[in-house]
Design a protein around this motif. Structure first.
Motif, PDB file in Angstrom:
ATOM      1  N   LEU A 189       0.825  -1.204   0.000  1.00 50.27           N
ATOM      2  CA  LEU A 189       0.000   0.000   0.000  1.00 50.27           C
ATOM      3  C   LEU A 189       0.862   1.258   0.000  1.00 50.27           C
ATOM      4  N   LEU A 190       0.596   2.132  -0.977  1.00 45.14           N
ATOM      5  CA  LEU A 190       1.276   3.432  -1.057  1.00 45.14           C
ATOM      6  C   LEU A 190       0.284   4.532  -0.706  1.00 45.14           C
ATOM      7  N   ILE A 191       0.724   5.492   0.082  1.00 46.15           N
ATOM      8  CA  ILE A 191      -0.109   6.653   0.400  1.00 46.15           C
ATOM      9  C   ILE A 191       0.790   7.899   0.391  1.00 46.15           C
ATOM     10  N   PRO A 192       0.195   9.082   0.342  1.00 50.15           N
ATOM     11  CA  PRO A 192       1.020  10.300   0.417  1.00 50.15           C
ATOM     12  C   PRO A 192       1.889  10.311   1.675  1.00 50.15           C
ATOM     13  N   GLU A 193       3.113  10.772   1.506  1.00 52.04           N
ATOM     14  CA  GLU A 193       4.034  10.858   2.650  1.00 52.04           C
ATOM     15  C   GLU A 193       3.583  11.975   3.585  1.00 52.04           C
ATOM     16  N   GLU A 194       3.429  11.648   4.862  1.00 49.87           N
ATOM     17  CA  GLU A 194       2.923  12.623   5.831  1.00 49.87           C
ATOM     18  C   GLU A 194       3.772  12.648   7.098  1.00 49.87           C
ATOM     19  N   HIS A 195       3.834  13.835   7.685  1.00 44.09           N
ATOM     20  CA  HIS A 195       4.562  14.041   8.942  1.00 44.09           C
ATOM     21  C   HIS A 195       3.717  14.942   9.845  1.00 44.09           C
ATOM     22  N   PRO A 196       3.910  14.867  11.156  1.00 48.49           N
ATOM     23  CA  PRO A 196       3.192  15.786  12.056  1.00 48.49           C
ATOM     24  C   PRO A 196       3.644  17.224  11.804  1.00 48.49           C
ATOM     25  N   LEU A 197       2.678  18.126  11.792  1.00 48.90           N
ATOM     26  CA  LEU A 197       2.962  19.546  11.557  1.00 48.90           C
ATOM     27  C   LEU A 197       2.912  20.312  12.870  1.00 48.90           C
ATOM     28  N   LEU A 198       3.976  21.063  13.144  1.00 47.66           N
ATOM     29  CA  LEU A 198       4.008  21.997  14.270  1.00 47.66           C
ATOM     30  C   LEU A 198       4.289  23.388  13.720  1.00 47.66           C
ATOM     31  N   PHE A 199       3.769  24.399  14.392  1.00 50.53           N
ATOM     32  CA  PHE A 199       3.944  25.775  13.927  1.00 50.53           C
ATOM     33  C   PHE A 199       4.984  26.506  14.764  1.00 50.53           C
ATOM     34  N   ASP A 200       5.566  27.563  14.191  1.00 50.68           N
ATOM     35  CA  ASP A 200       6.478  28.426  14.947  1.00 50.68           C
ATOM     36  C   ASP A 200       5.714  29.197  16.018  1.00 50.68           C
ATOM     37  N   ASP A 201       4.434  29.387  15.783  1.00 48.02           N
ATOM     38  CA  ASP A 201       3.554  30.126  16.691  1.00 48.02           C
ATOM     39  C   ASP A 201       3.108  29.210  17.832  1.00 48.02           C
ATOM     40  N   GLU A 202       3.753  29.349  18.988  1.00 50.51           N
ATOM     41  CA  GLU A 202       3.449  28.452  20.104  1.00 50.51           C
ATOM     42  C   GLU A 202       2.015  28.624  20.606  1.00 50.51           C
ATOM     43  N   GLY A 203       1.500  29.847  20.509  1.00 55.03           N
ATOM     44  CA  GLY A 203       0.111  30.080  20.900  1.00 55.03           C
ATOM     45  C   GLY A 203      -0.856  29.272  20.052  1.00 55.03           C
ATOM     46  N   LEU A 204      -0.554  29.159  18.757  1.00 53.11           N
ATOM     47  CA  LEU A 204      -1.394  28.365  17.859  1.00 53.11           C
ATOM     48  C   LEU A 204      -1.277  26.881  18.178  1.00 53.11           C
ATOM     49  N   ASN A 205      -0.059  26.422  18.465  1.00 53.40           N
ATOM     50  CA  ASN A 205       0.136  25.015  18.857  1.00 53.40           C
ATOM     51  C   ASN A 205      -0.686  24.674  20.091  1.00 53.40           C
ATOM     52  N   ILE A 206      -0.710  25.594  21.067  1.00 51.91           N
ATOM     53  CA  ILE A 206      -1.455  25.364  22.298  1.00 51.91           C
ATOM     54  C   ILE A 206      -2.951  25.341  22.017  1.00 51.91           C
ATOM     55  N   LYS A 207      -3.414  26.280  21.208  1.00 56.31           N
ATOM     56  CA  LYS A 207      -4.835  26.326  20.855  1.00 56.31           C
ATOM     57  C   LYS A 207      -5.272  25.011  20.207  1.00 56.31           C
TER      58      LYS A 207
END
Length: 213
Positions: A189-207
């Protein structure tokens, strides 16, 4: 197809198994999100590289950056009216704008506001944020949570035209890969390559709870 593809089982080894994660294919400029439509809407979008025709600008439209969660929702493109599977190359700036303006679609005391305040935000906001259980290729629930974002009003209009870099029809790819799922052959099975996304904006990460496990 412009998507980067990788074997599912290879990716599985490095993916987080629980917690809140935006699993996606992305770089500094763009993020891939998925939608499924009836053929008329999908064909118009691919031909014109924007959403129009039978696409409704008045309804809320939901985008999903996680490929397998989209496959769970559309039955690998087999559900009625969801046969045309689109990979939408979306500007990362637009994706962040959606998230910054989003309101959770259901109330929770951990939001840090009263139910009344949340209800006011819901009425005023044009972006919904929702975390749901992620799913494996067979549709089984996982502990990890997957994100989906609902857009309406001016956000739908911006998404439909201004925020998109490329729209690809990946329906044939989805059909091919579903055969491996049906044959219980996840090794191929092949699927699109994916990784967890984190933002530079820590406030957004917390939200978004991206710092929680």
């Amino acid at each position: 197809m412009k998507l980067k593809i990788k074997k599912y089982k290879e990716q599985l080894q490095s993916w987080p198994q629980k917690g809140y994660h935006i699993m996606a294919q992305y770089d500094d400029e763009k993020i891939i999100v998925y939608q499924s439509y009836k053929k008329q809407i999908g064909d118009f979008a691919v031909k014109n590289q924007y959403f129009g025709g039978d696409f409704s600008l008045e309804r809320m439209t939901w985008i999903k950056p996680n490929f397998l969660w989209m496959m769970y929702r559309n039955g690998w493109g087999k559900k009625d009216g969801q046969e045309c599977v689109l990979a939408i190359h979306l500007k990362m700036t637009a994706f962040k704008k959606y998230l910054k303006n989003s309101v959770y679609s259901s109330y929770n005391e951990r939001l840090g506001i009263s139910r009344e305040e949340w209800q006011i935000q819901i009425k005023e906001s044009s972006v919904r944020l929702q975390w749901d259980p992620d799913h494996d290729p067979f549709g089984n629930k996982m502990e990890r949570r997957a994100i989906q974002i609902g857009l309406r009003g001016e956000f739908t209009r911006c998404f439909a035209k201004d925020d998109i870099l490329l729209i690809e029809d990946i329906s044939d790819f989805v059909k091919e890969q579903y055969e491996y799922v049906l044959n219980n052959d996840l090794d191929n099975l092949l699927i699109p390559e994916e990784h967890p996304l984190l933002f530079d904006d820590e406030g957004l990460n917390i939200k978004l709870k991206l710092n929680e496990h």
